[in-house]
Design an enzyme around this catalytic site. Sequence first.
Site, PDB file in Angstrom:
ATOM      1  N   HIS A 161      26.062 -26.944  -0.013  1.00  0.00           N
ATOM      2  CA  HIS A 161      24.920 -27.865  -0.082  1.00  0.00           C
ATOM      3  C   HIS A 161      25.197 -29.133   0.703  1.00  0.00           C
ATOM      4  O   HIS A 161      24.316 -29.670   1.375  1.00  0.00           O
ATOM      5  CB  HIS A 161      24.592 -28.205  -1.542  1.00  0.00           C
ATOM      6  CG  HIS A 161      23.779 -27.145  -2.216  1.00  0.00           C
ATOM      7  ND1 HIS A 161      22.857 -27.419  -3.202  1.00  0.00           N
ATOM      8  CD2 HIS A 161      23.734 -25.811  -2.042  1.00  0.00           C
ATOM      9  CE1 HIS A 161      22.290 -26.291  -3.597  1.00  0.00           C
ATOM     10  NE2 HIS A 161      22.810 -25.306  -2.919  1.00  0.00           N
ATOM     11  N   HIS A 212      28.228 -15.404  -2.633  1.00  0.00           N
ATOM     12  CA  HIS A 212      27.670 -14.961  -3.915  1.00  0.00           C
ATOM     13  C   HIS A 212      28.508 -13.867  -4.583  1.00  0.00           C
ATOM     14  O   HIS A 212      28.034 -13.214  -5.498  1.00  0.00           O
ATOM     15  CB  HIS A 212      26.211 -14.516  -3.731  1.00  0.00           C
ATOM     16  CG  HIS A 212      25.296 -15.666  -3.421  1.00  0.00           C
ATOM     17  ND1 HIS A 212      23.980 -15.500  -3.070  1.00  0.00           N
ATOM     18  CD2 HIS A 212      25.504 -17.017  -3.420  1.00  0.00           C
ATOM     19  CE1 HIS A 212      23.431 -16.696  -2.856  1.00  0.00           C
ATOM     20  NE2 HIS A 212      24.334 -17.624  -3.055  1.00  0.00           N
ATOM     21  N   ASN A 233      19.172 -28.640  -6.327  1.00  0.00           N
ATOM     22  CA  ASN A 233      20.390 -29.161  -6.930  1.00  0.00           C
ATOM     23  C   ASN A 233      20.351 -29.137  -8.441  1.00  0.00           C
ATOM     24  O   ASN A 233      21.327 -29.478  -9.082  1.00  0.00           O
ATOM     25  CB  ASN A 233      20.595 -30.630  -6.513  1.00  0.00           C
ATOM     26  CG  ASN A 233      21.240 -30.696  -5.158  1.00  0.00           C
ATOM     27  OD1 ASN A 233      21.179 -29.750  -4.401  1.00  0.00           O
ATOM     28  ND2 ASN A 233      21.861 -31.810  -4.886  1.00  0.00           N
ATOM     29  N   ARG A 285      29.786 -23.858  -3.889  1.00  0.00           N
ATOM     30  CA  ARG A 285      28.364 -24.096  -3.650  1.00  0.00           C
ATOM     31  C   ARG A 285      28.104 -25.563  -3.273  1.00  0.00           C
ATOM     32  O   ARG A 285      27.238 -25.853  -2.449  1.00  0.00           O
ATOM     33  CB  ARG A 285      27.564 -23.719  -4.902  1.00  0.00           C
ATOM     34  CG  ARG A 285      26.071 -23.835  -4.693  1.00  0.00           C
ATOM     35  CD  ARG A 285      25.296 -23.195  -5.830  1.00  0.00           C
ATOM     36  NE  ARG A 285      23.867 -23.268  -5.570  1.00  0.00           N
ATOM     37  CZ  ARG A 285      22.977 -23.726  -6.433  1.00  0.00           C
ATOM     38  NH1 ARG A 285      23.374 -24.144  -7.630  1.00  0.00           N
ATOM     39  NH2 ARG A 285      21.710 -23.750  -6.114  1.00  0.00           N
TER      40      ARG A 285
END
Length: 353
Positions: free
Chosen positions: A77, A206, A105, A73
Amino acid sequence: MDHVAPSFTFLLISSLLLAPYFLATEAQTSAHIVSGLSWTYYKSKCPKVESIIRKHLKKVFREDNGQAAGLLRLHFHDCFVQGCDGSVLLDGSASGPSEQEAPPNLSLRAEAFEIINDLRELVHEECGRVVSCADILALAARDSVYLSGGPDYDVPLGRRDGLSFATQTATLDNLPPPTANTSTLLTSLATKNFDATDVVALSGGHTIGIGHCTSFEERLYPNQDSTMDKKFAKKLKIICPTTNVTNTTVLDIRSPKKFDNKYYVNLMNREGLFTSDQDLYTDERTRDIVTSFAEDETLFFDNFVNSMIKMGQLSVLTGKRGEIRANCSVRNSDNEYLVSVVEDEVEETRSEL
Ligand code: HEM
Ligand SMILES: *[C@@H]1O[C@H](CO)[C@@H](O)[C@H](O)[C@H]1NC(C)=O
Ligand SMILES: *[C@@H]1O[C@H](CO)[C@@H](O)[C@H](O)[C@H]1NC(C)=O
Ligand SMILES: *[C@@H]1O[C@H](CO)[C@@H](O)[C@H](O)[C@H]1NC(C)=O
Ligand SMILES: *[C@@H]1O[C@H](CO)[C@@H](O)[C@H](O)[C@H]1NC(C)=O
Ligand SMILES: CC(=O)N[C@H]1CO[C@H](CO)[C@@H](O)[C@@H]1O
């Protein structure tokens, strides 16, 4: 899907004929790579970089395999906000607001930042300050996928670390919320040149990891989302009995820690956790892609790798732009340790003269 099918057919045919090693090479060379990056960037500068990272992460995940999701992840980001330049790693407290302080975040795992800094230390001990934090993060994300049971793939390298902080506004504008529907996702990701297949494939990230109640409680309260399976909703209500509960649950109920295609099977059973997940099966533009990935794991892996290589090259800094950070959390110009070492060297040179 059209442009994906031939390459998959090709892979299928070649997998019958060729050794797995060669197969990986084929997939790799067919990917587009931006100028300045290379598959063999550290071949002479730091030949062991990839083995050092994989070895250390194997050890880290043996103790806590949840960390793999955190690293995957973090790379996402980093790349979506201002490009894969390691800006997500910058510690904002010292030098003003950073990406780390923007709301999306909030739930990035603190350990993931520590793991990247540990990897940086191991790599720089071996090779000196030649490997960027952004490259270390891209490789760590790849290993997180592979070591969780997903595909292995080569990562184009040569990214440099950014000098500027990403603002909170940039973070909010570039990371769609979990409440987004497919229309919003398609529009948002199209600005980065991702098509519907990329959106569905990347969302497959996911298949590992966890989410907080706050990320999906709007599907439970005040009204239950009609696209959610009733038994699944009941389970989620036990985990999140009211709104604003600080609890977490797994993103993939079928195989929470394994990188596989079960995420798509969940969606077909109305057991996707976020609106942004479940709506991929509701929306006609993405539904068939979800079904095809649920039915064929190799097809998912092939497309995931393709989209990850694409994501990993978003607005990268190469050549003389950016820098190689000595500490992934701070820019070199803000690095007190680095500044004092340089001053010491200057002192030594002076006294020698
Ligand atoms: C498409 C839009 C996306 C949305 C809206 C989204 C949203 C989210 C949200 C809300 C969380 C949980 C945060 C929390 O409640 O703690 C999450 C977790 C996660 N996301 Fe995404 N995400 C997206 C795309 C991606 C992509 C492209 C990847 C990687 C390829 C990814 C990988 C992950 C992983 C591995 C986790 C679990 C993190 C952990 O366990 O610490 N996501 N995502
Ligand atoms: C998707 O969400 C946007 C923004 O909330 C909304 O304007 C739009 O009507 C939604 N589209 C569909 C098809 O539900
Ligand atoms: C958190 O979830 C667990 C089930 O996973 C549940 O037993 C517990 O009551 C929940 N905690 C809160 C504060 O609701
Ligand atoms: C839950 O949190 C939101 C946002 O922080 C707040 O607006 C809302 O009033 C809270 N609800 C309850 C029931 O505490
Ligand atoms: C890196 O920088 C952070 C933030 O300034 C600091 O807390 C940490 O001790 C530094 N790490 C090393 C190894 O110097
Ligand atoms: C891991 C991390 O750095 N998380 C930060 C996210 O942003 C909040 C402030 O909104 C910080 O308190 C967290 O430390």
